[in-house]
Design a protein around this motif. Sequence first.
Motif, PDB file in Angstrom:
ATOM      1  N   ALA A  15       2.579  -1.222  -2.337  1.00 54.11           N
ATOM      2  CA  ALA A  15       1.689  -1.179  -2.990  1.00 54.11           C
ATOM      3  C   ALA A  15      -0.259  -1.537  -3.487  1.00 54.11           C
ATOM      4  CB  ALA A  15       2.836  -2.517  -4.047  1.00 54.11           C
ATOM      5  N   SER A  16      -0.446  -1.274  -2.452  1.00 53.36           N
ATOM      6  CA  SER A  16      -1.622  -1.253  -1.877  1.00 53.36           C
ATOM      7  C   SER A  16      -2.273   0.602  -1.329  1.00 53.36           C
ATOM      8  CB  SER A  16      -2.607  -1.945  -0.832  1.00 53.36           C
ATOM      9  OG  SER A  16      -1.635  -2.093   0.482  1.00 53.36           O
ATOM     10  N   ILE A  17      -1.010   1.345  -1.186  1.00 56.09           N
ATOM     11  CA  ILE A  17      -1.076   2.519  -1.245  1.00 56.09           C
ATOM     12  C   ILE A  17      -0.565   3.656  -2.706  1.00 56.09           C
ATOM     13  CG2 ILE A  17      -0.558   4.924  -0.224  1.00 56.09           C
ATOM     14  CD1 ILE A  17      -0.033   2.994   2.100  1.00 56.09           C
ATOM     15  N   PHE A  18       0.685   2.541  -3.665  1.00 53.48           N
ATOM     16  CA  PHE A  18       0.687   3.748  -4.235  1.00 53.48           C
ATOM     17  C   PHE A  18       0.410   2.933  -5.428  1.00 53.48           C
ATOM     18  CE2 PHE A  18       3.382   5.029  -0.881  1.00 53.48           C
ATOM     19  CZ  PHE A  18       3.484   5.540  -0.793  1.00 53.48           C
ATOM     20  N   VAL A  19       0.615   3.668  -6.589  1.00 53.52           N
ATOM     21  CA  VAL A  19       0.023   3.123  -8.256  1.00 53.52           C
ATOM     22  C   VAL A  19       1.743   2.242  -8.416  1.00 53.52           C
ATOM     23  CG1 VAL A  19      -1.140   5.124  -9.073  1.00 53.52           C
ATOM     24  CG2 VAL A  19       1.810   5.576  -8.890  1.00 53.52           C
ATOM     25  N   PRO A  20       1.394   1.398  -9.210  1.00 51.83           N
ATOM     26  CA  PRO A  20       2.572   0.181  -9.736  1.00 51.83           C
ATOM     27  C   PRO A  20       4.198   1.427  -9.569  1.00 51.83           C
ATOM     28  CG  PRO A  20       1.225  -0.569 -10.888  1.00 51.83           C
ATOM     29  CD  PRO A  20       0.126   1.058 -10.522  1.00 51.83           C
ATOM     30  N   THR A  21       4.219   1.904  -9.852  1.00 51.92           N
ATOM     31  CA  THR A  21       5.686   2.395 -10.250  1.00 51.92           C
ATOM     32  C   THR A  21       5.798   3.545  -8.558  1.00 51.92           C
ATOM     33  OG1 THR A  21       4.013   4.563 -11.459  1.00 51.92           O
ATOM     34  CG2 THR A  21       5.352   3.088 -12.602  1.00 51.92           C
ATOM     35  N   GLY A  22       5.213   4.192  -7.885  1.00 55.01           N
ATOM     36  CA  GLY A  22       4.972   5.175  -6.801  1.00 55.01           C
ATOM     37  C   GLY A  22       5.507   3.312  -6.123  1.00 55.01           C
ATOM     38  N   ALA A  23       4.803   2.303  -6.236  1.00 58.45           N
ATOM     39  CA  ALA A  23       5.943   0.948  -5.257  1.00 58.45           C
ATOM     40  C   ALA A  23       6.501   0.623  -5.636  1.00 58.45           C
ATOM     41  CB  ALA A  23       4.567  -0.086  -5.461  1.00 58.45           C
ATOM     42  N   LEU A  24       7.021   0.242  -7.067  1.00 62.09           N
ATOM     43  CA  LEU A  24       8.505   0.040  -7.488  1.00 62.09           C
ATOM     44  C   LEU A  24       9.068   1.064  -6.844  1.00 62.09           C
ATOM     45  CD1 LEU A  24       7.691  -1.556 -11.019  1.00 62.09           C
ATOM     46  CD2 LEU A  24       8.487  -2.624  -8.928  1.00 62.09           C
ATOM     47  N   ALA A  25       9.459   2.526  -6.720  1.00 57.53           N
ATOM     48  CA  ALA A  25      10.146   3.173  -5.724  1.00 57.53           C
ATOM     49  C   ALA A  25      10.488   3.332  -4.708  1.00 57.53           C
ATOM     50  CB  ALA A  25       9.800   4.795  -6.451  1.00 57.53           C
ATOM     51  N   ALA A  33      14.363  -9.753  -1.163  1.00 55.84           N
ATOM     52  CA  ALA A  33      13.973  -8.287  -2.361  1.00 55.84           C
ATOM     53  C   ALA A  33      13.147  -9.668  -4.106  1.00 55.84           C
ATOM     54  CB  ALA A  33      15.558  -8.283  -2.738  1.00 55.84           C
ATOM     55  N   LEU A  34      13.379 -10.651  -3.718  1.00 57.08           N
ATOM     56  CA  LEU A  34      12.496 -11.309  -4.873  1.00 57.08           C
ATOM     57  C   LEU A  34      11.081 -11.956  -4.058  1.00 57.08           C
ATOM     58  CD1 LEU A  34      14.472 -13.521  -6.660  1.00 57.08           C
ATOM     59  CD2 LEU A  34      14.212 -11.145  -7.348  1.00 57.08           C
ATOM     60  N   ALA A  35      11.036 -11.795  -3.025  1.00 60.11           N
ATOM     61  CA  ALA A  35       9.606 -11.733  -2.577  1.00 60.11           C
ATOM     62  C   ALA A  35       8.358 -10.857  -2.305  1.00 60.11           C
ATOM     63  CB  ALA A  35      10.005 -12.219  -0.824  1.00 60.11           C
ATOM     64  N   SER A  36       9.421  -9.330  -2.188  1.00 57.38           N
ATOM     65  CA  SER A  36       8.473  -8.329  -2.218  1.00 57.38           C
ATOM     66  C   SER A  36       8.238  -7.813  -3.276  1.00 57.38           C
ATOM     67  CB  SER A  36       9.583  -7.250  -1.230  1.00 57.38           C
ATOM     68  OG  SER A  36      10.644  -7.282  -1.664  1.00 57.38           O
ATOM     69  N   LEU A  37       9.384  -8.251  -4.406  1.00 57.22           N
ATOM     70  CA  LEU A  37       8.595  -7.946  -5.684  1.00 57.22           C
ATOM     71  C   LEU A  37       7.589  -8.726  -6.583  1.00 57.22           C
ATOM     72  CD1 LEU A  37      10.043  -6.139  -7.754  1.00 57.22           C
ATOM     73  CD2 LEU A  37      11.435  -8.136  -8.925  1.00 57.22           C
ATOM     74  N   ALA A  38       7.540  -9.488  -6.017  1.00 57.78           N
ATOM     75  CA  ALA A  38       6.554 -10.841  -6.296  1.00 57.78           C
ATOM     76  C   ALA A  38       5.149 -10.626  -6.101  1.00 57.78           C
ATOM     77  CB  ALA A  38       6.510 -11.864  -6.002  1.00 57.78           C
ATOM     78  N   ALA A  39       5.099  -9.627  -4.421  1.00 55.73           N
ATOM     79  CA  ALA A  39       4.459  -9.337  -4.188  1.00 55.73           C
ATOM     80  C   ALA A  39       3.405  -8.326  -4.245  1.00 55.73           C
ATOM     81  CB  ALA A  39       4.462  -8.594  -2.447  1.00 55.73           C
ATOM     82  N   ILE A  40       4.791  -7.535  -5.204  1.00 53.46           N
ATOM     83  CA  ILE A  40       4.050  -5.965  -5.529  1.00 53.46           C
ATOM     84  C   ILE A  40       3.342  -6.922  -6.840  1.00 53.46           C
ATOM     85  CG2 ILE A  40       4.821  -4.413  -7.143  1.00 53.46           C
ATOM     86  CD1 ILE A  40       6.916  -3.447  -5.706  1.00 53.46           C
ATOM     87  N   ALA A  41       3.618  -7.953  -7.352  1.00 57.40           N
ATOM     88  CA  ALA A  41       2.963  -8.569  -8.347  1.00 57.40           C
ATOM     89  C   ALA A  41       2.152  -8.361  -7.757  1.00 57.40           C
ATOM     90  CB  ALA A  41       3.449  -9.484  -9.449  1.00 57.40           C
ATOM     91  N   MET A  42       1.096  -9.443  -7.413  1.00 55.74           N
ATOM     92  CA  MET A  42       0.205 -10.322  -6.506  1.00 55.74           C
ATOM     93  C   MET A  42      -0.520  -9.109  -5.832  1.00 55.74           C
ATOM     94  SD  MET A  42       1.337 -14.162  -4.896  1.00 55.74           S
ATOM     95  CE  MET A  42       3.449 -13.227  -3.736  1.00 55.74           C
ATOM     96  N   MET A  43      -0.065  -7.705  -5.382  1.00 56.26           N
ATOM     97  CA  MET A  43      -1.098  -6.748  -4.548  1.00 56.26           C
ATOM     98  C   MET A  43      -1.547  -6.118  -5.834  1.00 56.26           C
ATOM     99  SD  MET A  43      -2.037  -5.457  -3.073  1.00 56.26           S
ATOM    100  CE  MET A  43      -1.690  -5.914  -1.074  1.00 56.26           C
ATOM    101  N   ILE A  44      -0.685  -6.192  -6.987  1.00 56.14           N
ATOM    102  CA  ILE A  44      -1.418  -5.250  -7.778  1.00 56.14           C
ATOM    103  C   ILE A  44      -2.890  -6.107  -8.558  1.00 56.14           C
ATOM    104  CG2 ILE A  44      -0.845  -5.114 -10.461  1.00 56.14           C
ATOM    105  CD1 ILE A  44       1.862  -3.968  -9.471  1.00 56.14           C
ATOM    106  N   GLY A  45      -2.121  -7.479  -8.582  1.00 57.24           N
ATOM    107  CA  GLY A  45      -3.820  -8.648  -9.026  1.00 57.24           C
ATOM    108  C   GLY A  45      -4.468  -8.151  -8.717  1.00 57.24           C
ATOM    109  N   TYR A  46      -4.205  -8.297  -6.998  1.00 56.32           N
ATOM    110  CA  TYR A  46      -5.595  -8.278  -6.661  1.00 56.32           C
ATOM    111  C   TYR A  46      -6.552  -7.241  -5.946  1.00 56.32           C
ATOM    112  CZ  TYR A  46      -7.641  -6.209  -1.729  1.00 56.32           C
ATOM    113  OH  TYR A  46      -8.796  -5.807  -0.599  1.00 56.32           O
ATOM    114  N   ARG A  47      -5.527  -5.876  -6.717  1.00 59.39           N
ATOM    115  CA  ARG A  47      -6.182  -4.645  -6.853  1.00 59.39           C
ATOM    116  C   ARG A  47      -7.468  -4.293  -7.968  1.00 59.39           C
ATOM    117  NH1 ARG A  47      -2.370   0.978  -5.785  1.00 59.39           N
ATOM    118  NH2 ARG A  47      -3.992   1.475  -6.850  1.00 59.39           N
ATOM    119  N   PHE A  48      -6.134  -4.903  -9.145  1.00 59.37           N
ATOM    120  CA  PHE A  48      -7.260  -5.075 -10.139  1.00 59.37           C
ATOM    121  C   PHE A  48      -8.475  -5.816 -10.133  1.00 59.37           C
ATOM    122  CE2 PHE A  48      -7.570  -7.402 -14.525  1.00 59.37           C
ATOM    123  CZ  PHE A  48      -7.845  -6.069 -15.554  1.00 59.37           C
ATOM    124  N   VAL A  49      -8.722  -7.112  -9.150  1.00 55.35           N
ATOM    125  CA  VAL A  49      -9.750  -7.666  -9.963  1.00 55.35           C
ATOM    126  C   VAL A  49     -10.296  -7.693  -8.879  1.00 55.35           C
ATOM    127  CG1 VAL A  49      -9.969 -10.038  -8.967  1.00 55.35           C
ATOM    128  CG2 VAL A  49      -8.316  -9.610  -9.759  1.00 55.35           C
TER     129      VAL A  49
END
Length: 716
Positions: A366-376, A405-421
Motif C-alpha cells: 500500500a505504500s508503493i502502489f496506488v490504493p487500487t494497486g494495493a487492493l489488487a 485478511a481483515l488485518a491486512s485490509l485495515a493496514a491498507i486503509a491505515m497506510m492510505i491515511g498515513y500517505r494522505f497526511v
Amino acid sequence: MRRIGGRDIVAAILIALLAGAIFTSPPLQVLQGLSLDILTALRGKLIADRRDPANSPVVVVAIDGETYETAPFKGSPTQTWTREIGRVLGSITEGGARVIGFDVIFKNSIEQSEIPFGDTALGGRMKGFDRDYLIALRQISDSGKLVLGEILSNDHPEVPYRAQQVAVRNTVRALNVHTDHDDVIRRMPLSFAIEGRPVPAMAVELAARASGAKPEIAPSGATDLSGYAIPSAVPNTMTLNFRGLGRDIPTFSFVDLRACVEKGDRDFFRRAFDGKVVLLGTVLNFEDRKLTSMRLSGGHDGTPAARCALPAPASAPQKSRSDVAGVFVHATAVRNLMEHDAVTELGFPMRAILTILFAAIIACAASIFVPTGALAVWLVLTAGYTAAAVGAFVHALALPLAEPALASLAAIAMMIGYRFVLADRDERFLRKSFALYLAPEVIETMVASGKMPALGGETRNVTMFFSDLSGFSSIAETMTPGELVTLMNEYLSAMTDIIESHGGYVDKYIGDSIVAMFGAPADDPAHATNAVRAALKCHDKLAELNADNPAFAGHGLSHRIGLNSGEAVVGNIGSRRRFNYTVMSDTVNVASRLEGANKYYGTAIMASETTMAQTGDAFAWRELDAIRVLGRGEAIKVFEPLAEKGAEGDRQAKLAAAYAEGLACWRARDFAKAADVFRQMAEADPASALFAGRANALAANPPPPDWTPVNILEGK
C-alpha cells in the motif's frame, strides 16, 4: 508506483503491529471461528470428501419424520415407544455394535403419568409397561455397550428418569456442547467436573469404549486417548472436523429397523452394525438443530443407509442446510476421535505472528502502489494464502484466515491515511494546482503517470448538456457589476453542483451559459438518464433560488436546457501550450440548437429522441415536434421530460395526453381538429398555443400533398 523510504517501512511495520493486535484481540475472537467456517466451506467446495459412508466407524439411528408418520408410532407419544426401542437396541447389540450412545433423553415414563383414568391414574394402569425396555437396557449396559445421555445445567438439567439410570448403573454422560460467542458449535467439551472429578463427555466415552482404552491427561495437559493426543486450542475441548459435511455418516431410520426386527432379519443387523459405534437421536426439521462450522457450506443429516424391511419414502433429494441435527455433531466428534482427525488450531502467538506478517506485506504494498494497486496485491496474496490454508486444512491444520485478511485490509486503509497526511503532500499540491481547470479523472491519470496531460482524444457515447439564461442581457443591464457577479456565481455554483453530483463534467462557461457532458471523462452507461435527471434538478433549483435567494429577488430568472446523446470526440484539445479537456462533434451542435429551440415552444428543457430512447422508462415524456435545426438536413424528433416516471402530476399527464392527440391530428393533416385540441390548452401551455396558431393557418390554407410535418427552425 512510488518509491518508498525508511520512514515508509517503519510506518508499515507499526501499522501491521497495530492491525494484528486489533484483529487477534479477545473482542474479535469470533474471527477465529469464522476462519474455521470459511475453511470448512472452501474445502467442501474445492476438495470434496469422497469417503464411502460404509467405512464410517460411526452410524446414526434416526428417530426421524418417517418414524413419526409410520405405524405403530404415528400418533403415539414417545413415552410409549420404549418397548420397541429396547427391541431394536437388542438387535443392534446382537449385530455386533461396539457401543450405543443415546442422544435422546426420556425424562419421564408413561408409568409416571398422573392423568386420571377411571378410578386411578393412567400411570397406575400402565405399571410394568417399561419392564422389557429396562431389562434390555440392563443387559446391554452389563456388556459395557450402552451409554445414556444427559444435559448438565444449574437451571434446567435434563436427565433420564430414575429407573433408566438404575438399569444402566448410572452410565450416563453429558451431551452438552461448546458454543462460541456467535452461537455456533465448532468445538466439543472433552470432560466435565462432576462432584470434583472429571467425567468424560459422551463422545469421548463412546470413543473410549469402542477402542478399549480410557482417556488420560498427559503431562502437557492434553487429553490422551489410545495414544492420540487430542489437539485443544480452547482448554478441555476438541475442534470438530466436519470433513464430509455430514454425508460421511450412514443414517438408519428407526422405523425401518423396528420393521426389520419384526421381519427377523438378523443378518441385516450384522451387516449394518458390526464393529460400529451407534448413536440414537432425533433427526427432524424442527427439533435439536445446531449451527456448526458447516453453516456457510451447508451440512447434511447423514447419508441414508441401506433399508431392511420398509420401502424408502418418496421425497425430494436431501439438500444441504445451514444447521444439522444435533446427533451428527456428536457422531462427528466420535469419528474424529477414533480416526485421530480432530482439527489442530494454532495458538494465539502463532496466529498473531502470521496475521502481523501478512499485514506488514500488504502495508508495504500500500505504500508503493496506488490504493487500487494495493487492493489488487491484497486480492492476489489473499487468494494465494487462502489456497495454502485450504491445503493445510485438508490435513486437519487450521491456519488463521479471517484475521490476516481483515488485518491486512485495515493496514491498507491505515497506510492510505498515513500517505494522505504525511507522505503524499506533494501529490496533493499537484492536485490542488490543477483542480480548478482539469477534470478530476484527468488529474488522476496525470498523478498516476507522473506526466502532464498531452494532446489526444477518443470517441465516446456521451450526452451533451447546454443551458442558457433567458433574456439575461436585458436583466444584466439593470444590475451593478458587483450584483451581476454575485448573481452569476450563485447560479453557476448551484447548477454545477447538481451537474457534477449526477456524474457530469462541466466543459466550460460561456457568459451565463453552461456546456457540460455526461459519459466522459468517466465512463457512465447511464449518462443519458443522469443528464435528464440533472436537467430536471437544475430547473427545480432555479425556481428555489428565485424564491429564496436575495440575489435573485425581483429578476424572475428562467433558463433553457438542451440535451442530445450520441458519438463525440473527447480529450485534451487545444494548442501545444494551452489545451482543455473538451468535446467536439455534431452531437454537441445539436444539443446547442435544442437549447435555443426551447424559446419557440416556450419549454424549459428539450431533449432529442436519442436521449429519450437511452433513458428507457425512467421518465415521463411529452413529444413536442419533429424539427430541422440550422446546419442540419435531417429532421429529429424532440421531447420534453416532465418528471421521474410515476412522479408526474395529474395536470402534466392530462396535458401530455391531449398534446399527443393534437400532434397525431397535425401529422394526419386534420388541421381543424388539431387546432381545436391545441386551443383547449393554449392558455396554459405555450407549445399548444404555438401549434394552435400553426394548425389554424394550415386549416385555412392547406399545404401541398408533399408536405411533411417537420418544423424548420431558421435561427439558433
